[in-house]
Write an enzyme that holds these catalytic residues in place. Structure first.
Site, short mmCIF file in Angstrom:
data_model
loop_
_atom_site.label_atom_id
_atom_site.label_comp_id
_atom_site.label_asym_id
_atom_site.label_seq_id
_atom_site.Cartn_x
_atom_site.Cartn_y
_atom_site.Cartn_z
N HIS A 63 0.47 -0.88 0.12
CA HIS A 63 -0.19 0.04 -0.48
C HIS A 63 1.11 1.15 -0.33
O HIS A 63 0.60 2.42 -0.98
CB HIS A 63 -0.74 -0.60 1.24
CG HIS A 63 -1.88 -0.40 1.22
ND1 HIS A 63 -1.69 -1.99 1.56
CD2 HIS A 63 -3.40 -0.87 1.06
CE1 HIS A 63 -2.95 -2.64 2.10
NE2 HIS A 63 -3.85 -2.23 1.31
N ASP B 219 -4.36 -7.36 -7.46
CA ASP B 219 -4.63 -7.23 -6.44
C ASP B 219 -4.94 -5.89 -7.00
O ASP B 219 -4.92 -5.13 -8.18
CB ASP B 219 -3.58 -6.28 -5.83
CG ASP B 219 -3.76 -6.31 -4.13
OD1 ASP B 219 -5.21 -6.29 -3.82
OD2 ASP B 219 -3.30 -6.88 -3.09
#
Length: 388
Positions: A236, A311
């Site tokens: 992230h 993802d």
């Protein structure tokens, strides 16, 4: 396969049944600020009753590409607009989604969707990653706590019960269980989301969780291939490097050898740079990584022909620091993923434009798109009302 039939029956109960010949335009194309444009740009198409192998011949190139996109939505209006205007293959219920979408609007959107059933996905792992906690009885224990305090059968039962609650809401795909192997502290990026540091334990408990979801008619998606558990950081926040492939084979990849055989199941590929496999590219954009998963050659697994998801391609710095959404989506499809996932709808028209351009230029082979469309159609099963 029994699973798509179960999924279709449940979808029919949750939504208005639309006959296969129906091609009406869904109502309500208004959108909130930042969503897809209100003016429809896709021609309404009939719902298809063809077998999966026949679906590509029935769709325009743009509708084929749209079936390979799953996008996060803010609310019912956002979802209605992107499904009506662009025929996307699926939506994601994320941390920012207004959950009043489940008060009836979602069933209407599903009933008025595109040529194939609409996939409705969520990150619902239990523990600290629980998007539906207010609707399905709280967060539930983390994966690590489950492995430490419950039997394998108890975990299957828990996942089945939570899966049934999700399915009643209209969820068809859960991006769970986490199959990463790690002993990292609970509050790290994977941490207590993992069932543990022993590959055999992870295999048993993740397998039980996945089977519980299947029992409920929800598709489980294993993540994050080829293994985030010993990664160098949080994707992230930036790039993440794992141990070399040879090290992953004896540890992180062990659960996949068994779990990819327990169909139906999907796999999410992580944004992980793997020495000896991906070079400087993250696995989610790497042909070598997807080929490893597809063939099983190199880590002792059988071939996998189920759906492969990326993802998130828009909200994770491992990707967004290097590529815009359109380029990231193109690269993940070029790598061999079937479904590109990201968390907002505003990029959809530009993404479809870029993908169509890539088709015309030969950057993205139509044969690969068709194979992915067949996998997506197989995953979704027949439209309600098709009689299969």
């Amino acid at each position: 396969m029994a699973f798509p039939r179960t999924l279709a029956i449940l979808a029919a109960a949750a939504a208005l049944v639309v006959a296969c010949s129906h091609g009406g335009t869904p109502t309500g194309s208004s959108t909130t600020s930042g969503a897809s444009p209100a003016t429809p740009v896709a021609v309404p198409v009939p719902r298809s009753c063809a077998e999966p192998a026949g679906i590509p011949a029935l769709l325009s190139p743009r509708d084929k590409l749209a079936q390979l996109l799953v996008v996060g939505v803010r609310d019912a209006a956002d979802a209605q607009a992107v499904v009506t205007n662009y025929h996307v293959g699926g939506i994601l219920i994320g941390s920012d989604t207004d959950l009043t979408i489940f008060d009836g609007a979602l069933a209407e959107i599903v009933a008025g969707g595109g040529p194939l059933p609409l996939a409705v996905s969520v990150d619902e792992e239990g523990g600290r990653v629980s998007r539906l906690r207010s609707l399905i009885g709280g967060t539930g224990p983390s994966a690590r706590e489950l492995a430490q305090t419950r039997t394998v059968q108890q975990v299957r039962d828990l996942a089945r019960d939570r899966g049934r609650q999700m399915r009643k809401l209209g969820i068809t795909i859960d991006f769970a269980p986490v199959v990463d192997v790690t002993d990292a502290p609970d509050d790290t990026v994977i941490g207590d989301r993992s069932f543990g540091s022993d590959p055999a334990t992870v295999t048993a408990y993740a397998g039980a969780y996945a089977q519980g979801l299947r029992d409920a008619g929800v598709l489980p998606v294993l993540k994050h291939f080829p293994g985030h558990g010993r990664g160098s950081g949080d994707s992230h926040n930036g790039g993440v490097t794992t141990p070399p492939l040879d090290d992953l084979v004896g540890d992180d990849l062990v659960p996949y050898r068994t779990l990819v055989t327990q169909a139906p199941v999907g796999v999410m590929v992580g944004h992980l740079q793997v020495p000896g496999l991906t070079g400087s590219e993250p696995a989610s954009l790497s042909k070598a990584a997807v080929n490893l998963l597809r063939t099983g050659t190199g880590y002792g697994a059988p071939p996998f022909d189920g759906p492969v998801f990326s993802d998130d391609l828009s909200g994770m710095a491992a990707i967004s620091d290097r590529f815009g959404v359109s380029e990231a989506v193109l690269r993940t499809l070029q790598a061999g993923a079937d479904i590109a996932l990201w968390v907002t709808t505003k990029e959809v028209p530009a993404v479809l434009d870029r993908l169509e351009q890539a088709l015309r230029a030969g950057e993205l082979p139509m044969s690969a798109v068709d194979r992915s469309v067949v996998r997506v159609a197989t995953m979704k099963g027949p439209n309600p009302g098709c009689g299969r």
